[in-house]
Design a protein around this motif. Structure first.
Motif, PDB file in Angstrom:
ATOM      1  N   ASN A 122       0.716  -1.203   0.108  1.00  0.00           N
ATOM      2  CA  ASN A 122       0.052   0.088  -0.078  1.00  0.00           C
ATOM      3  C   ASN A 122       0.978   1.237   0.181  1.00  0.00           C
ATOM      4  O   ASN A 122       2.011   1.284   0.294  1.00  0.00           O
ATOM      5  CB  ASN A 122      -1.018   0.007   1.385  1.00  0.00           C
TER       6      ASN A 122
ATOM      7  N   TYR B  49       0.323  11.443   3.763  1.00  0.00           N
ATOM      8  CA  TYR B  49       0.174  12.345   5.042  1.00  0.00           C
ATOM      9  C   TYR B  49       0.410  13.838   4.606  1.00  0.00           C
ATOM     10  O   TYR B  49       1.045  14.114   3.937  1.00  0.00           O
ATOM     11  CB  TYR B  49       1.381  11.803   6.033  1.00  0.00           C
TER      12      TYR B  49
ATOM     13  N   TRP C 211       2.649  -1.668   9.451  1.00  0.00           N
ATOM     14  CA  TRP C 211       2.411  -0.547   8.304  1.00  0.00           C
ATOM     15  C   TRP C 211       1.332  -0.683   7.085  1.00  0.00           C
ATOM     16  O   TRP C 211       0.845   0.101   6.554  1.00  0.00           O
ATOM     17  CB  TRP C 211       3.737   0.254   7.960  1.00  0.00           C
ATOM     18  N   VAL C 212       1.034  -2.213   7.248  1.00  0.00           N
ATOM     19  CA  VAL C 212       0.412  -2.541   5.876  1.00  0.00           C
ATOM     20  C   VAL C 212      -0.968  -1.931   5.825  1.00  0.00           C
ATOM     21  O   VAL C 212      -1.193  -1.288   4.893  1.00  0.00           O
ATOM     22  CB  VAL C 212       0.494  -4.172   5.893  1.00  0.00           C
ATOM     23  N   TYR C 213      -1.654  -2.256   6.835  1.00  0.00           N
ATOM     24  CA  TYR C 213      -3.084  -1.611   6.682  1.00  0.00           C
ATOM     25  C   TYR C 213      -3.483  -1.185   7.974  1.00  0.00           C
ATOM     26  O   TYR C 213      -4.574  -0.902   8.482  1.00  0.00           O
ATOM     27  CB  TYR C 213      -4.094  -2.704   6.589  1.00  0.00           C
ATOM     28  N   ASN C 214      -2.556  -0.290   8.582  1.00  0.00           N
ATOM     29  CA  ASN C 214      -2.467   0.171   9.840  1.00  0.00           C
ATOM     30  C   ASN C 214      -2.168   1.561   9.989  1.00  0.00           C
ATOM     31  O   ASN C 214      -1.020   1.858   9.610  1.00  0.00           O
ATOM     32  CB  ASN C 214      -1.936  -0.682  10.818  1.00  0.00           C
ATOM     33  N   GLU C 215      -3.023   2.518  10.561  1.00  0.00           N
ATOM     34  CA  GLU C 215      -2.788   3.856  10.370  1.00  0.00           C
ATOM     35  C   GLU C 215      -1.878   4.023  11.665  1.00  0.00           C
ATOM     36  O   GLU C 215      -2.386   3.747  12.838  1.00  0.00           O
ATOM     37  CB  GLU C 215      -3.909   4.541  10.479  1.00  0.00           C
ATOM     38  N   GLN C 216      -0.985   4.857  11.568  1.00  0.00           N
ATOM     39  CA  GLN C 216      -0.450   5.478  12.922  1.00  0.00           C
ATOM     40  C   GLN C 216      -0.502   6.868  13.170  1.00  0.00           C
ATOM     41  O   GLN C 216      -0.984   7.587  12.144  1.00  0.00           O
ATOM     42  CB  GLN C 216       1.448   5.336  12.557  1.00  0.00           C
TER      43      GLN C 216
END
Lengths: 106, 116
Positions: free
Chosen positions: A31, A35, B100-105
């Motif tokens: 992906n 930002y 980081w794949v499908y996860n928002e930081q």
């Protein structure tokens, strides 16, 4: 060149115009995320596009992804002065590009 | 819900001094990350904690940097002794799940460090 390299480095437009920022990356991705960083503030997540998606919309934002060219673009339509910020693309190895500094003049 | 907070917002120190940056993640986020942006360059990953354990510290530039996360809550990043090239903005982020794949930081506002 850097992973997730943005083009252009700086962009200045008038309020109401559209802004397009491009990003290129080198390795394969699952992906790509975009930002935004407003001056003096932290990074805010805008949008995530998966490798099997070609286009994604969120409000005035449109992101495209071309995996064959390893590139992505972020389009902000009908820009506002509040859109003034730096915009970064980030790949799934947590590598950021240098960012595009967008200035929207009122 | 409070976001990620960082302290201080700015720090100006002289070369050779020590500085400690603090990050408070969002409550319940086991994953905590440190990044920095050196002037004019891209944001770079420094390290990743899962609770109190260092999951990945491959981005730490050298042994003058020490990160801790005792108790798995807030984290500190100490630079000792600071050098001129350490100047930049240090960001902290937290996430509920790892990767980081499908996860928002969620990022904090950053600490601007200036080493004179």
């Amino acid at each position: 060149s850097q992973q997730g390299e943005e083009d252009p480095q700086a962009l200045s437009i008038q309020e109401g115009e559209n802004a397009t920022m491009n990003c290129s990356y080198k390795t394969s991705i699952n992906n790509l995320q975009w930002y935004r960083q407003n001056s003096g503030r932290g990074l805010v997540h805008l949008i995530l596009i998966r490798s099997n998606e070609r286009e994604k919309h969120s409000g005035r934002l449109r992101v495209t992804l071309d995996t064959s060219k390893k590139s992505s673009s972020l389009l902000i339509t009908a820009s506002r002065a509040a859109d003034t910020a730096s915009y970064f693309c980030v790949d799934n190895d947590m590598r950021f590009g240098a960012g595009t500094r967008l200035t929207v003049k009122p | 819900e409070a976001g990620v907070t960082q302290f201080p917002s700015h720090s100006v120190i002289e070369k050779g001094q020590t500085v400690t940056l603090r990050c408070d993640p969002i409550s319940g986020h086991d994953n905590l990350y440190w990044y920095r942006r050196v002037m004019g360059k891209e944001i770079k990953f420094l390290l990743h904690f899962v609770k109190e354990s260092k999951q990945d510290e491959s981005g730490m530039p050298n042994n003058r940097f020490l990160a801790e996360r005792t108790g798995g809550t807030y984290s500190t990043l100490k630079v000792q002794p600071a050098e001129l090239e350490d100047s930049g903005v240090y960001f902290c982020a937290s996430s509920l799940r790892a990767g980081w794949v499908y996860n928002e930081q969620f990022f904090g506002p950053g600490t601007r460090l200036t080493v004179l």
